[in-house]
Design an enzyme around this catalytic site. Structure first.
Site, mmCIF file in Angstrom:
data_model
loop_
_atom_site.group_PDB
_atom_site.id
_atom_site.type_symbol
_atom_site.label_atom_id
_atom_site.label_comp_id
_atom_site.label_asym_id
_atom_site.label_seq_id
_atom_site.Cartn_x
_atom_site.Cartn_y
_atom_site.Cartn_z
ATOM 1 N N GLU A 1 10.128 52.059 31.469
ATOM 2 C CA GLU A 1 11.503 52.232 31.948
ATOM 3 C C GLU A 1 11.815 51.330 33.142
ATOM 4 O O GLU A 1 12.970 50.938 33.345
ATOM 5 C CB GLU A 1 11.777 53.690 32.303
ATOM 6 C CG GLU A 1 11.792 54.652 31.109
ATOM 7 C CD GLU A 1 10.412 55.148 30.709
ATOM 8 O OE1 GLU A 1 9.401 54.639 31.247
ATOM 9 O OE2 GLU A 1 10.339 56.054 29.838
ATOM 10 N N VAL B 1 8.016 37.777 42.436
ATOM 11 C CA VAL B 1 7.720 37.858 43.872
ATOM 12 C C VAL B 1 6.254 37.477 44.049
ATOM 13 O O VAL B 1 5.398 37.888 43.282
ATOM 14 C CB VAL B 1 8.003 39.279 44.398
ATOM 15 C CG1 VAL B 1 7.365 39.516 45.757
ATOM 16 C CG2 VAL B 1 9.501 39.503 44.469
ATOM 17 N N PHE C 1 8.453 72.424 32.440
ATOM 18 C CA PHE C 1 7.772 71.196 32.010
ATOM 19 C C PHE C 1 8.646 69.966 32.295
ATOM 20 O O PHE C 1 9.813 69.925 31.909
ATOM 21 C CB PHE C 1 7.498 71.327 30.504
ATOM 22 C CG PHE C 1 6.925 70.109 29.849
ATOM 23 C CD1 PHE C 1 5.666 69.625 30.203
ATOM 24 C CD2 PHE C 1 7.644 69.432 28.872
ATOM 25 C CE1 PHE C 1 5.145 68.503 29.585
ATOM 26 C CE2 PHE C 1 7.121 68.312 28.247
ATOM 27 C CZ PHE C 1 5.864 67.845 28.608
ATOM 28 N N GLN C 2 8.112 68.995 32.998
ATOM 29 C CA GLN C 2 8.771 67.719 33.320
ATOM 30 C C GLN C 2 9.957 67.854 34.280
ATOM 31 O O GLN C 2 10.745 66.923 34.429
ATOM 32 C CB GLN C 2 9.231 66.981 32.050
ATOM 33 C CG GLN C 2 8.066 66.567 31.147
ATOM 34 C CD GLN C 2 8.483 65.680 30.006
ATOM 35 O OE1 GLN C 2 9.561 65.861 29.444
ATOM 36 N NE2 GLN C 2 7.634 64.743 29.641
ATOM 37 N N PHE D 1 0.007 35.387 47.319
ATOM 38 C CA PHE D 1 0.954 35.458 48.434
ATOM 39 C C PHE D 1 0.402 36.354 49.546
ATOM 40 O O PHE D 1 0.482 36.036 50.721
ATOM 41 C CB PHE D 1 2.299 35.985 47.937
ATOM 42 C CG PHE D 1 3.413 35.793 48.918
ATOM 43 C CD1 PHE D 1 4.050 34.572 49.031
ATOM 44 C CD2 PHE D 1 3.827 36.831 49.738
ATOM 45 C CE1 PHE D 1 5.075 34.381 49.948
ATOM 46 C CE2 PHE D 1 4.847 36.652 50.659
ATOM 47 C CZ PHE D 1 5.481 35.422 50.761
HETATM 48 C C1 LIG Z 1 8.448 36.635 48.794
HETATM 49 C C2 LIG Z 1 9.828 36.365 49.318
HETATM 50 C C3 LIG Z 1 10.019 35.457 50.327
HETATM 51 C C4 LIG Z 1 11.309 35.154 50.785
HETATM 52 N N1 LIG Z 1 11.477 34.170 51.733
HETATM 53 C C5 LIG Z 1 12.731 33.742 52.022
HETATM 54 C C6 LIG Z 1 12.953 32.605 52.856
HETATM 55 O O1 LIG Z 1 12.025 31.989 53.368
HETATM 56 N N2 LIG Z 1 14.212 32.210 53.049
HETATM 57 C C7 LIG Z 1 15.293 32.865 52.496
HETATM 58 O O2 LIG Z 1 16.430 32.438 52.690
HETATM 59 N N3 LIG Z 1 15.106 33.945 51.747
HETATM 60 C C8 LIG Z 1 13.863 34.384 51.472
HETATM 61 N N4 LIG Z 1 13.691 35.462 50.650
HETATM 62 C C9 LIG Z 1 14.881 36.161 50.160
HETATM 63 C C10 LIG Z 1 15.438 37.066 51.253
HETATM 64 O O3 LIG Z 1 14.673 38.246 51.314
HETATM 65 C C11 LIG Z 1 16.922 37.417 51.000
HETATM 66 O O4 LIG Z 1 17.014 38.073 49.771
HETATM 67 C C12 LIG Z 1 17.811 36.195 50.971
HETATM 68 O O5 LIG Z 1 17.590 35.371 52.103
HETATM 69 C C13 LIG Z 1 19.261 36.656 50.979
HETATM 70 O O6 LIG Z 1 20.057 35.611 50.576
HETATM 71 P P1 LIG Z 1 21.626 35.702 50.786
HETATM 72 O O7 LIG Z 1 21.919 35.937 52.216
HETATM 73 O O8 LIG Z 1 22.184 34.513 50.127
HETATM 74 O O9 LIG Z 1 22.050 36.926 49.853
HETATM 75 P P2 LIG Z 1 22.398 38.451 50.167
HETATM 76 O O10 LIG Z 1 21.381 39.109 50.994
HETATM 77 O O11 LIG Z 1 22.724 39.029 48.852
HETATM 78 O O12 LIG Z 1 23.717 38.368 51.060
HETATM 79 C C14 LIG Z 1 24.948 38.000 50.534
HETATM 80 C C15 LIG Z 1 26.014 38.477 51.483
HETATM 81 O O13 LIG Z 1 27.273 37.969 51.036
HETATM 82 C C16 LIG Z 1 28.236 39.000 51.031
HETATM 83 N N5 LIG Z 1 29.213 38.648 50.004
HETATM 84 C C17 LIG Z 1 29.100 38.754 48.661
HETATM 85 N N6 LIG Z 1 30.183 38.238 48.057
HETATM 86 C C18 LIG Z 1 30.988 37.763 49.050
HETATM 87 C C19 LIG Z 1 32.225 37.074 49.072
HETATM 88 N N7 LIG Z 1 32.861 36.746 47.945
HETATM 89 N N8 LIG Z 1 32.746 36.752 50.265
HETATM 90 C C20 LIG Z 1 32.111 37.086 51.426
HETATM 91 N N9 LIG Z 1 30.935 37.718 51.462
HETATM 92 C C21 LIG Z 1 30.371 38.037 50.289
HETATM 93 C C22 LIG Z 1 27.457 40.267 50.770
HETATM 94 O O14 LIG Z 1 28.173 41.384 51.280
HETATM 95 C C23 LIG Z 1 26.151 39.988 51.527
HETATM 96 O O15 LIG Z 1 26.215 40.421 52.866
HETATM 97 C C24 LIG Z 1 12.412 35.812 50.221
HETATM 98 C C25 LIG Z 1 12.223 36.769 49.227
HETATM 99 C C26 LIG Z 1 10.952 37.033 48.759
HETATM 100 C C27 LIG Z 1 10.787 38.022 47.654
HETATM 101 C C1 LIG Z 2 5.270 46.389 43.403
HETATM 102 C C2 LIG Z 2 4.682 45.571 44.512
HETATM 103 N N1 LIG Z 2 3.401 45.769 44.888
HETATM 104 C C3 LIG Z 2 2.851 45.025 45.873
HETATM 105 C C4 LIG Z 2 3.590 44.064 46.518
HETATM 106 C C5 LIG Z 2 2.973 43.201 47.618
HETATM 107 N N2 LIG Z 2 2.841 41.831 47.095
HETATM 108 C C6 LIG Z 2 3.752 40.878 47.308
HETATM 109 S S1 LIG Z 2 3.394 39.439 46.580
HETATM 110 C C7 LIG Z 2 1.963 40.049 45.949
HETATM 111 C C8 LIG Z 2 1.036 39.183 45.154
HETATM 112 C C9 LIG Z 2 1.607 38.681 43.889
HETATM 113 O O1 LIG Z 2 0.563 38.152 43.131
HETATM 114 P P1 LIG Z 2 0.814 37.256 41.873
HETATM 115 O O2 LIG Z 2 1.835 37.878 40.995
HETATM 116 O O3 LIG Z 2 -0.476 36.906 41.260
HETATM 117 O O4 LIG Z 2 1.508 35.965 42.519
HETATM 118 P P2 LIG Z 2 0.810 34.876 43.493
HETATM 119 O O5 LIG Z 2 1.317 35.142 44.850
HETATM 120 O O6 LIG Z 2 -0.661 34.990 43.354
HETATM 121 O O7 LIG Z 2 1.291 33.573 42.950
HETATM 122 C C10 LIG Z 2 1.781 41.392 46.335
HETATM 123 C C11 LIG Z 2 0.590 42.216 45.999
HETATM 124 C C12 LIG Z 2 4.942 43.916 46.120
HETATM 125 N N3 LIG Z 2 5.747 43.039 46.682
HETATM 126 N N4 LIG Z 2 5.443 44.655 45.097
#
Ligand SMILES: Cc1cc2nc3c(=O)[nH]c(=O)nc-3n(C[C@H](O)[C@H](O)[C@H](O)COP(=O)(O)OP(=O)(O)OC[C@H]3O[C@@H](n4cnc5c(N)ncnc54)[C@H](O)[C@@H]3O)c2cc1C
Ligand SMILES: Cc1ncc(C[n+]2csc(CCOP(=O)(O)OP(=O)(O)O)c2C)c(N)n1
Ligand SMILES: [Mg+2]
Length: 575
Positions: free
Chosen positions: A50, A382, A112-113, A467
């Site tokens: 799911e 991620v 149950f559940q 990561f």
């Molecule tokens: C492993 C990992 C590493 C990451 N590292 C980075 C990194 O190094 N750098 C990075 O940038 N991000 C990184 N991210 C992503 C980060 O966590 C955020 O999700 C991202 O930076 C948010 O991007 P954003 O501000 O464009 O989007 P959002 O957080 O979605 O923000 C969008 C904003 O725009 C507003 N909005 C929407 N539509 C409109 C409109 N029409 N007019 C005005 N406002 C509007 C919303 O209300 C919201 O506040 C990483 C994510 C992961 C999973």
């Molecule tokens: C559900 C969940 N569990 C744990 C984490 C912590 N976490 C972030 S990245 C990562 C490793 C991901 O490994 P993989 O998919 O092999 O990608 P890699 O970074 O090795 O390329 C973990 C454990 C998370 N973000 N989400």
């Protein structure tokens, strides 16, 4: 003959334009799945978990902009939806979740559940209500769907299996609202205040995010007037980076030195539709103006001098006439030059020479970018795949990039690809999957065959939770609990009747990816990539640098010198 609650429910979904429901069946859902089966206009997309259903619905909503639906049976069935629903809710996509409930007469008996979805889903939805009698259903369902659409998030309808089977006297209702967002304009006094700040300084940088979608011309117009470099947050990449003469890259830990410096070295920062979360990457001294549709998002990440509640497009249209043209563009030129150097440096890492193994993951991402179609939809896991996708995939206004960027959940890519491909059968859909990520929801590899979805799954097989390993190193810990003992994923795919290709040498990568992309059906490419590939942040704090050398010392002290050599050699490996 009177209709059942389930029939009216499903007809209401159809009336609202819903064409698919993702889920796993269960006794408590029988009424609804039976109504779906009898209808020609809506499909039941049978997945294996799911959580996949919720991620898939979120991806469908993201690529279509329309309401998407997932369902789980009572108790564990709908509990499994939760992580995916958190992702949908935080990504602000309209998703309706149907949470079936135990028989209504048993609620409260510890049956149950039995669970209480009203509580469980509260934190990942805007609306979450129980339908306890037939007459209530049409109104609750209507409110749920309108809430999901209007507020762009998750709504949950909880319905006991017995209620779904009862007679319903109502007809399916029409929602009466469309999918397009309204335009919002800040008051003119606030716009004038913003203009005074921007006119008063020499150097302005724009930070743009996902809220810039649909506002490209206005964004470029303002950058032109202000001679402002544009930095993007990751979710803005799709809309901002391409064909943009002001683009200086991304900021953040995964970002570029140029994006970081452009933000740190300006006198005024104009934040447009971004909720970029990392406080340390905002400038300390610059004046900050922030435009956001949602007032509550303003000032959450950094202090703000002028906050403008408005849609980016309309706000910039109103702001532009108030802005003086900057005569000097030294700030822009310096940032662009820095960006060109950073870009060159990154591209130099993304090569592969015949015979030199292991393969650099950057090379995989770069080749995918080159070979994928003009309108490909990418979904990156991620983990380090997020780094490679953000750095090497080029967007063009047609391509899409999905990820779990706000919720940060592993294993998102395959489920998101399922939803994107189901909704867009004619588009090429490609995952950048981690070996940890693909294994976490591996069961849904089977869904690609079962639902005949020609998704291309590219596994970055680095034998680790890479990561986190990198994070441990940066924090000064030797890596622990990060090893992955993997199967040959290509063989595993083949056993599930999904085409599988294993790649271990750089010279085999291009033909393998090309074959996969050309294949008329699902295909998995398992690429053995370098484990110790560094993805260092654009600027390293003293703390991080200390941590890093500490890692080296600890690794040596714990008798793992071989790993340190690996790590150092990564930068010397022939590319
Ligand atoms: C492993 C990992 C590493 C990451 N590292 C980075 C990194 O190094 N750098 C990075 O940038 N991000 C990184 N991210 C992503 C980060 O966590 C955020 O999700 C991202 O930076 C948010 O991007 P954003 O501000 O464009 O989007 P959002 O957080 O979605 O923000 C969008 C904003 O725009 C507003 N909005 C929407 N539509 C409109 C409109 N029409 N007019 C005005 N406002 C509007 C919303 O209300 C919201 O506040 C990483 C994510 C992961 C999973
Ligand atoms: C559900 C969940 N569990 C744990 C984490 C912590 N976490 C972030 S990245 C990562 C490793 C991901 O490994 P993989 O998919 O092999 O990608 P890699 O970074 O090795 O390329 C973990 C454990 C998370 N973000 N989400
Ligand atoms: Mg890995």
């Amino acid at each position: 003959m009177a209709k059942t609650v389930s029939e009216v429910f499903i007809e209401t979904l159809i009336e609202a334009g819903v064409r698919r429901v993702y889920g796993v069946v269960g006794d408590s859902l029988n009424g609804l799945t039976d109504a779906i089966e009898k209808s020609k206009e809506i499909e039941w997309l049978h997945v294996r978990h799911e959580e996949t259903a919720a991620f898939a619905a979120g991806a469908e909503a993201q690529v279509t902009g329309q309401l998407a639906v997932c369902a789980g049976s009572c108790g564990p069935g709908n509990l499994h939806l939760i992580n995916g629903l958190y992702d949908c809710h935080r990504t602000r996509v309209p998703v309706l979740a149907i949470a079936a409930q135990i028989p209504s007469s048993e609620i409260g008996s510890g049956y149950f559940q039995e669970t209480h979805p009203e509580h469980l889903f509260k934190d990942c939805s805007y609306y979450c209500e129980l339908v306890s009698q037939p007459e209530q259903m049409p109104r609750v369902l209507g409110i749920a769907m309108r809430t999901a659409i209007a507020r762009q998030g998750v709504a949950v309808v909880i319905i006991p299996g017995d209620v779904a089977l009862r007679h319903c006297n109502s007809e399916p209702l029409s929602l009466g609202i469309g999918y397009s967002a309204s335009a919002t304009l800040p008051p003119s006094a606030a716009l004038e205040k913003a203009a005074i700040v921007l006119n008063d300084v020499q150097t302005v940088t724009v930070l743009g995010g996902a809220g810039c979608a649909g506002a490209r011309a206005e964004l470029l117009g303002v950058a032109e007037r202000l001679k402002a470099p544009i930095v993007h947050a990751l979710r803005g990449k799709e809309f901002i980076e391409y064909d943009n003469p002001y683009d200086v890259g991304m900021t953040g830990l995964l970002g570029y030195a140029s994006g970081y410096q452009a933000m740190m070295n300006c006198e005024a920062l104009l934040v447009l539709g971004s909720d970029f979360p990392y406080q340390q990457f905002y400038p300390n001294d610059a004046k900050i103006i922030q435009v956001d549709l949602r007032g509550e998002q303003i000032g959450r990440r950094t202090r703000v001098d002028v906050g403008l509640i408005g849609t980016v497009k309309e706000t910039l249209q109103a702001l532009l006439p108030l802005l003086d043209e900057k005569s000097d563009q030294y700030h822009l030129d310096a940032c662009l030059q820095h960006y060109a150097r950073t870009r060159k440096g990154l591209d130099e890492l993304a090569v592969g020479s015949p015979g030199h193994i292991p393969i650099h993951p950057q090379f995989v991402a770069k080749l995918l970018d080159e070979l994928a179609s003009e309108s490909a939809i990418f979904a990156c896991d991620v983990g380090t795949p997020t780094i490679w996708a953000s750095r090497y995939l080029r967007m063009n206004g047609k391509r899409r990039l999905l990820g779990s960027f706000l919720h940060g959940s592993m294993a998102n890519a395959l489920p998101q690809a399922i939803g994107a491909q189901a909704a867009m059968p004619d588009r090429q859909v490609v995952t950048l999957s981690g070996d940890g990520g693909i294994a976490m929801l591996l069961g849904d590899l089977l869904t690609l065959r079962q639902l005949n979805l020609p998704v291309k799954v590219v596994v970055f097989n680095n034998g680790s939770l890479g990561f986190v390993e990198l994070e441990m190193k940066a924090a000064g810990w030797p890596s622990y609990g990060t090893d992955l003992v993997n199967p040959n994923f290509a063989q595993l795919a083949e056993s599930a009747d999904v085409r599988g290709i294993r790649v271990e040498a750089p010279e085999d990568l291009r033909p393998a990816l090309q074959t996969a992309l050309d294949h008329d059906g699902p295909c998995l490419v398992d690429v053995k990539v370098n484990r110790q590939e560094l993805a260092m942040p654009p600027t390293i704090t003293v703390q991080q640098a200390l941590g890093f050398s500490l890692y080296m010392m600890r690794a040596v002290l714990s008798g793992r010198g071989d790993e340190v050599i690996d790590l150092a050699a990564s930068n010397l490996l022939p590319r």
